[in-house]
Design a protein around this motif. Structure first.
Motif, mmCIF file in Angstrom:
data_model
loop_
_atom_site.group_PDB
_atom_site.id
_atom_site.type_symbol
_atom_site.label_atom_id
_atom_site.label_comp_id
_atom_site.label_asym_id
_atom_site.label_seq_id
_atom_site.Cartn_x
_atom_site.Cartn_y
_atom_site.Cartn_z
ATOM 1 N N VAL A 69 0.864 -1.179 0.000
ATOM 2 C CA VAL A 69 0.000 0.000 0.000
ATOM 3 C C VAL A 69 0.900 1.228 0.000
ATOM 4 O O VAL A 69 1.848 1.316 0.781
ATOM 5 C CB VAL A 69 -0.917 0.014 1.233
ATOM 6 N N GLY A 70 0.640 2.158 -0.907
ATOM 7 C CA GLY A 70 1.492 3.332 -0.995
ATOM 8 C C GLY A 70 0.844 4.470 -1.749
ATOM 9 O O GLY A 70 -0.216 4.316 -2.358
ATOM 10 N N ASP A 71 1.499 5.593 -1.714
ATOM 11 C CA ASP A 71 1.002 6.845 -2.279
ATOM 12 C C ASP A 71 1.870 7.236 -3.469
ATOM 13 O O ASP A 71 3.083 7.419 -3.325
ATOM 14 C CB ASP A 71 1.055 7.923 -1.191
ATOM 15 N N MET A 72 1.266 7.356 -4.637
ATOM 16 C CA MET A 72 2.030 7.756 -5.822
ATOM 17 C C MET A 72 2.602 9.162 -5.704
ATOM 18 O O MET A 72 3.521 9.519 -6.440
ATOM 19 C CB MET A 72 1.148 7.674 -7.067
ATOM 20 N N MET A 73 2.078 9.959 -4.798
ATOM 21 C CA MET A 73 2.589 11.309 -4.609
ATOM 22 C C MET A 73 3.822 11.335 -3.705
ATOM 23 O O MET A 73 4.485 12.366 -3.593
ATOM 24 C CB MET A 73 1.499 12.199 -3.992
ATOM 25 N N ALA A 74 4.114 10.217 -3.050
ATOM 26 C CA ALA A 74 5.277 10.134 -2.150
ATOM 27 C C ALA A 74 5.755 8.693 -2.145
ATOM 28 O O ALA A 74 5.519 7.946 -1.192
ATOM 29 C CB ALA A 74 4.911 10.601 -0.749
ATOM 30 N N LEU A 75 6.425 8.288 -3.201
ATOM 31 C CA LEU A 75 6.825 6.896 -3.356
ATOM 32 C C LEU A 75 7.900 6.521 -2.330
ATOM 33 O O LEU A 75 8.807 7.320 -2.047
ATOM 34 C CB LEU A 75 7.357 6.661 -4.775
ATOM 35 N N PRO A 76 7.837 5.306 -1.806
ATOM 36 C CA PRO A 76 8.824 4.893 -0.804
ATOM 37 C C PRO A 76 10.165 4.480 -1.401
ATOM 38 O O PRO A 76 11.140 4.316 -0.663
ATOM 39 C CB PRO A 76 8.145 3.700 -0.127
ATOM 40 N N GLN A 77 10.233 4.282 -2.711
ATOM 41 C CA GLN A 77 11.476 3.830 -3.335
ATOM 42 C C GLN A 77 12.525 4.957 -3.318
ATOM 43 O O GLN A 77 12.198 6.147 -3.431
ATOM 44 C CB GLN A 77 11.221 3.381 -4.781
ATOM 45 N N ALA A 78 13.772 4.554 -3.227
ATOM 46 C CA ALA A 78 14.871 5.521 -3.208
ATOM 47 C C ALA A 78 15.052 6.161 -4.576
ATOM 48 O O ALA A 78 14.720 5.576 -5.609
ATOM 49 C CB ALA A 78 16.161 4.821 -2.776
ATOM 50 N N SER A 79 15.595 7.352 -4.591
ATOM 51 C CA SER A 79 15.843 8.062 -5.850
ATOM 52 C C SER A 79 16.796 7.264 -6.732
ATOM 53 O O SER A 79 17.816 6.756 -6.263
ATOM 54 C CB SER A 79 16.437 9.445 -5.561
ATOM 55 N N GLY A 80 16.450 7.160 -8.018
ATOM 56 C CA GLY A 80 17.302 6.483 -8.980
ATOM 57 C C GLY A 80 17.437 4.990 -8.783
ATOM 58 O O GLY A 80 18.357 4.381 -9.333
ATOM 59 N N SER A 81 16.497 4.361 -8.040
ATOM 60 C CA SER A 81 16.656 2.948 -7.706
ATOM 61 C C SER A 81 15.893 1.995 -8.625
ATOM 62 O O SER A 81 16.080 0.785 -8.537
ATOM 63 C CB SER A 81 16.186 2.710 -6.268
ATOM 64 N N VAL A 82 15.036 2.517 -9.501
ATOM 65 C CA VAL A 82 14.151 1.686 -10.311
ATOM 66 C C VAL A 82 14.599 1.696 -11.768
ATOM 67 O O VAL A 82 14.872 2.761 -12.333
ATOM 68 C CB VAL A 82 12.692 2.180 -10.193
ATOM 69 N N ASP A 83 14.676 0.508 -12.368
ATOM 70 C CA ASP A 83 15.064 0.405 -13.778
ATOM 71 C C ASP A 83 13.870 0.578 -14.717
ATOM 72 O O ASP A 83 13.989 1.208 -15.770
ATOM 73 C CB ASP A 83 15.695 -0.966 -14.057
ATOM 74 N N VAL A 84 12.743 -0.016 -14.351
ATOM 75 C CA VAL A 84 11.542 -0.029 -15.200
ATOM 76 C C VAL A 84 10.339 0.313 -14.335
ATOM 77 O O VAL A 84 10.167 -0.250 -13.241
ATOM 78 C CB VAL A 84 11.337 -1.406 -15.868
ATOM 79 N N LEU A 85 9.494 1.219 -14.830
ATOM 80 C CA LEU A 85 8.297 1.620 -14.094
ATOM 81 C C LEU A 85 7.093 1.534 -15.020
ATOM 82 O O LEU A 85 7.133 2.043 -16.147
ATOM 83 C CB LEU A 85 8.466 3.041 -13.559
ATOM 84 N N THR A 86 6.031 0.887 -14.572
ATOM 85 C CA THR A 86 4.782 0.821 -15.330
ATOM 86 C C THR A 86 3.655 1.418 -14.484
ATOM 87 O O THR A 86 3.697 1.381 -13.251
ATOM 88 C CB THR A 86 4.421 -0.629 -15.713
ATOM 89 N N ALA A 87 2.649 1.958 -15.169
ATOM 90 C CA ALA A 87 1.507 2.560 -14.475
ATOM 91 C C ALA A 87 0.298 2.454 -15.391
ATOM 92 O O ALA A 87 0.272 3.095 -16.445
ATOM 93 C CB ALA A 87 1.791 4.014 -14.115
ATOM 94 N N SER A 88 -0.688 1.655 -14.997
ATOM 95 C CA SER A 88 -1.891 1.525 -15.828
ATOM 96 C C SER A 88 -3.091 2.112 -15.092
ATOM 97 O O SER A 88 -3.332 1.789 -13.924
ATOM 98 C CB SER A 88 -2.150 0.051 -16.175
ATOM 99 N N TYR A 89 -3.799 2.999 -15.779
ATOM 100 C CA TYR A 89 -4.973 3.680 -15.207
ATOM 101 C C TYR A 89 -4.619 4.294 -13.860
ATOM 102 O O TYR A 89 -5.340 4.139 -12.868
ATOM 103 C CB TYR A 89 -6.141 2.701 -15.064
ATOM 104 N N ALA A 90 -3.511 5.004 -13.833
ATOM 105 C CA ALA A 90 -2.943 5.468 -12.569
ATOM 106 C C ALA A 90 -2.971 6.983 -12.417
ATOM 107 O O ALA A 90 -3.523 7.510 -11.451
ATOM 108 C CB ALA A 90 -1.496 4.968 -12.442
ATOM 109 N N VAL A 91 -2.368 7.700 -13.362
ATOM 110 C CA VAL A 91 -2.127 9.135 -13.187
ATOM 111 C C VAL A 91 -3.439 9.912 -13.111
ATOM 112 O O VAL A 91 -3.549 10.907 -12.381
ATOM 113 C CB VAL A 91 -1.232 9.674 -14.312
#
Length: 277
Positions: A137-159
């Motif tokens: 469970v998380g908030d797209m406005m304040a992601l818990p992942q560290a900066s520059g830590s993700v290689d691939v990001l997907t978002a369906s029916y999200a924004v």
């Protein structure tokens, strides 16, 4: 505090019905207070609903999105970390896990009920990748992942469902590594006015009908048309991605711009200029 014995507790549907959808859509400070409980309500029937509303096309749109991810990420090997936003029941997160053996996939959604559904899906249908997919469970406005830590990001029916689209895209840019891959799939407001009226009219009528039949509340699915009317066009979303540090690689329009897939690349962050000598 738990309600005392005999105290009336409204159902989630009743609590949602008490909220005014237009007020919540136009006020970013309270939008999430409507969206999260709405998705909690529809979580058990979410996959069935998306198939029904799209006449079965949702599956092919998502398969094409994963094809775009696979091709775009070839230059990134090895892909070690992926993030799926608004994961719903986790279908794209599972697909990401099967693209690269051993990849760590975070599957994030604001709705606790959706995360429950995603967790149950992993145990029931997708146990082969359960060890590498991590629902949260998380908030797209304040992601818990560290900066520059993700290689691939997907978002369906999200924004479309966040309080601030620019803020959400900025968070995506923050957590993606330089040259990282972003693929989104979403509803957009069609630019052509006659088609926009037909498209939103269908979604409004059909959504209200399904909402009433399934939940005795038209707004549960009628929200979709209302939210699209307050959203942007696919071209405006492309411009937003560029403003926030992405290079738009390709855009695939479906239903004459009512749905679109964006494939983008996180631009390299320029290094600091060398000091003058």
């Amino acid at each position: 505090m738990a309600p005392s014995q005999g105290e009336y507790t409204p159902t989630p549907e009743q609590r949602l019905r008490a909220l005014d959808v237009e007020t919540h859509l136009t006020d970013p400070s309270i939008k999430q207070a409507f969206v999260t409980p709405m998705f909690d309500i529809i979580a058990p029937r979410y996959d069935r609903f998306t198939r029904l509303f799209s006449f079965g096309m949702d599956g092919s749109w998502k398969r094409e999105a994963m094809d775009a991810v696979r091709e775009s990420a070839r230059r990134l090997r090895p892909v070690q970390r992926a993030l799926d936003l608004a994961t719903g029941t986790g279908d794209l997160a599972v697909a990401l896990a099967r693209l690269w053996p051993g990849v760590h996939v975070d599957a994030l959604d604001a709705s606790p009920r959706m995360i429950d559904e995603a967790t149950a899906r992993l145990a029931r249908r997708d146990a082969d990748v359960a060890s590498v997919v991590h629902p949260m469970v998380g908030d797209m406005m304040a992601l818990p992942q560290a900066s520059g830590s993700v290689d691939v990001l997907t978002a369906s029916y999200a924004v479309r469902n966040v309080p601030d689209a620019r803020g959400a895209v900025r968070e995506m840019a923050r957590v993606l590594r330089a040259d990282g891959v972003l693929v989104t799939l979403d509803f957009y407001r069609p630019a052509f006015a006659p088609w926009r009226m037909l498209f939103l009219g269908y979604l409004q009528i059909a959504g209200d009908m399904v909402g009433y039949l399934w939940h005795r509340d038209p707004v549960v699915y009628g929200y979709i048309a209302r939210s699209i009317s307050h959203f942007m066009t696919e071209a405006e979303f492309s411009a937003l991605l560029i403003d926030e540090g992405f290079e738009v690689v390709s855009v695939k329009r479906y239903l004459f711009g009512g749905i679109a897939r964006h494939e983008a690349r996180r631009r390299q962050v320029p290094s600091s200029s060398a000091p003058a000598v």
